[in-house]
Design a protein around this motif. Sequence first.
Motif, short mmCIF file in Angstrom:
data_model
loop_
_atom_site.label_atom_id
_atom_site.label_comp_id
_atom_site.label_asym_id
_atom_site.label_seq_id
_atom_site.Cartn_x
_atom_site.Cartn_y
_atom_site.Cartn_z
N HIS A 11 19.79 31.35 17.77
CA HIS A 11 20.96 30.48 17.92
C HIS A 11 21.47 30.11 16.54
N MET A 12 22.47 30.87 16.09
CA MET A 12 22.93 30.78 14.71
C MET A 12 23.72 29.51 14.42
N SER A 13 24.19 28.81 15.44
CA SER A 13 25.07 27.65 15.20
C SER A 13 24.30 26.42 14.75
N PRO A 15 14.76 37.78 4.01
CA PRO A 15 14.86 37.40 5.43
C PRO A 15 13.67 37.94 6.23
N ALA A 16 13.30 37.20 7.27
CA ALA A 16 12.16 37.62 8.12
C ALA A 16 12.28 37.01 9.50
N TRP A 17 11.70 37.73 10.47
CA TRP A 17 11.61 37.21 11.85
C TRP A 17 10.34 36.34 11.94
N THR A 18 10.41 35.15 11.39
CA THR A 18 9.23 34.28 11.40
C THR A 18 9.05 33.59 12.75
N ASP A 19 10.13 33.43 13.49
CA ASP A 19 10.12 32.60 14.70
C ASP A 19 10.14 33.51 15.94
N ARG A 20 9.05 33.47 16.72
CA ARG A 20 8.84 34.49 17.75
C ARG A 20 8.36 33.88 19.07
N VAL A 21 8.58 34.64 20.14
CA VAL A 21 8.08 34.26 21.47
C VAL A 21 7.42 35.51 22.08
N LEU A 22 6.13 35.41 22.39
CA LEU A 22 5.39 36.51 23.00
C LEU A 22 4.66 35.99 24.25
N TRP A 23 4.20 36.92 25.06
CA TRP A 23 3.46 36.52 26.25
C TRP A 23 2.42 37.56 26.62
N PHE A 33 -7.01 42.21 19.53
CA PHE A 33 -6.71 40.95 20.22
C PHE A 33 -5.21 40.68 20.36
N LEU A 34 -4.38 41.48 19.65
CA LEU A 34 -2.93 41.32 19.76
C LEU A 34 -2.28 42.32 20.70
N GLN A 35 -3.00 43.38 21.05
CA GLN A 35 -2.35 44.50 21.72
C GLN A 35 -1.85 44.19 23.12
N ASP A 36 -2.42 43.16 23.76
CA ASP A 36 -1.97 42.81 25.11
C ASP A 36 -0.77 41.86 25.10
N PHE A 37 -0.37 41.39 23.92
CA PHE A 37 0.79 40.51 23.84
C PHE A 37 2.08 41.34 23.86
N ILE A 38 3.03 40.87 24.61
CA ILE A 38 4.31 41.56 24.78
C ILE A 38 5.41 40.73 24.13
N GLU A 39 6.37 41.42 23.52
CA GLU A 39 7.53 40.74 22.94
C GLU A 39 8.77 41.54 23.25
N GLY A 40 9.87 40.83 23.44
CA GLY A 40 11.15 41.51 23.64
C GLY A 40 11.64 42.13 22.35
N PRO A 41 12.65 43.01 22.43
CA PRO A 41 13.18 43.64 21.22
C PRO A 41 13.88 42.62 20.32
N LEU A 42 13.69 42.80 19.01
CA LEU A 42 14.29 41.90 18.02
C LEU A 42 15.73 42.34 17.76
N GLN A 43 16.61 41.98 18.69
CA GLN A 43 18.01 42.39 18.60
C GLN A 43 18.87 41.30 17.97
N PHE A 44 18.24 40.39 17.25
CA PHE A 44 18.99 39.32 16.58
C PHE A 44 18.59 39.29 15.11
N LYS A 45 19.44 38.68 14.30
CA LYS A 45 19.18 38.61 12.86
C LYS A 45 17.86 37.89 12.59
N PRO A 46 17.12 38.29 11.56
CA PRO A 46 15.95 37.49 11.14
C PRO A 46 16.34 36.02 10.99
N THR A 47 15.45 35.14 11.41
CA THR A 47 15.80 33.72 11.57
C THR A 47 15.40 32.86 10.37
N TYR A 48 14.93 33.48 9.29
CA TYR A 48 14.49 32.76 8.09
C TYR A 48 14.84 33.64 6.90
#
Length: 449
Positions: free
Chosen positions: A290-292, A250-258, A217-232
């Motif tokens: 957005h690190m700021s 640290p972990a990439w907890t915050d994500r955007v997929l489509w 059920f996840l295989q059709d979801f697309i995500e861009g490359p994680l080229q930024f620091k883990p956000t947590y």
Amino acid sequence: RLHIVTWNVGTASPPPDVTSLLQLNSQGPAMDMYAIGLQEVNSRITNFLSDLAFDDPWSIFFMNVLSPLGYIKLSSVRMQGLLLLIFVKHVHLPFIRDIHTQYTRTGLYGYWGNKGGVAIRMSLYGHTVCFMNCHLPAHMENTEQRLDDFEKILEMQFEEESIPSTLDHDILFWFGDLNFRIADYGIHFVRESINNRRYNLLWEKDQLNMAKKKEAFLQDFIEGPLQFKPTYKFDLYSDVYDTSEKKRKPAWTDRVLWRVKNLCQHTSKDSELSEEEQTISVTLNNYVSHMSYGISDHKPVTGTFGLEMKPLLSIPSVILKPEGEWSAEHDVIISYSAVPEFPSSTWDWIGLFKVTFKHVNDYVTYAWVKDDEISSNSNSKQVYMNAEEIPNMGGEFVLCYYSNNMQSIVGISQSFQIQPNRTLIEKDLAQEEISWMRKPDNLESHNEF
């Protein structure tokens, strides 16, 4: 152009400025739509009850930022700490239909709304689009619980029977604090990889990436490359990872997929889509953190997309305009015409809005299309507005036709000027002058003069 924001705000108040978060200073063309998903919005019982009666501080904040730029809050949905807001440029309003919201609780076996998902769906130029903001369970060991909860959220049903399920929408955007962690590697290796910007060393142990390879059920979801620091997880107001006793990894907890439905069908059929069939394409232009921003222990993440779609809906249901020159000194007339198949209702109304209006209920005044009708023929109808309801100072306005059956704005006029009521303004100025003259400290200087 669509800009998606996901941010766990950790019960904090809005920051002073979100220019970079919303890319308001970017050199390219302006965004057409914003989808803003927040998690851990302050939901203490007093806050939550007041937010139910009035807009919450975050909604007000984003409306105040975006409405002067020509965006309206199209819809919003809140479930305790989860909030999803959709803003759109005025020009697109007549082409957005069937807006519905829904939510699913998963916290405490579905009884508590501290975790779960909120969704807004719509028909956009005739194509079905769904936005889903989720907050999934925390902690390294809860991967299976996260997956189970997301499967449950995907089963969310909207109230109208005719509305497709979430996975049956042409485009489904999934984002939020998904809480997936980096497995196996120790904290020192993870931090060293981040310090050396070798994020690719961590990708294969990211729990979401691992799950996407196994879970159908996840295989059709697309995500861009994680080229930024883990956000947590960060110390507040800093870009330093957790220095508390817990020292969270640290972990990439915050994500955007489509997920694009016709691409899924195309993959399963294993055949080329013709140009005619390829009615929708989604292009990720930018995927960054957005690190700021330091108000919480999460950094916000944004995904900027280009949506290309062949319009299945290209003519507004209603075209309307102000007749003649409008002035606050006299009654005015609105002309409108509807497409033949338009399902009009006695509860339809036309609202007069300032050009910087924030949402559909932010009208200055309105007229019922049936009760206030003064003429009708096969081509157009006319409705009047009473001068007493029009702002004396005049200004720049638009007219919007609200359809009760479609529960949305289906027509919007060009912006136009209303001339002020000079008689009343002059009268007010004269009254002010008299009041000023009557003040004791002004009488003496007036007599001297």
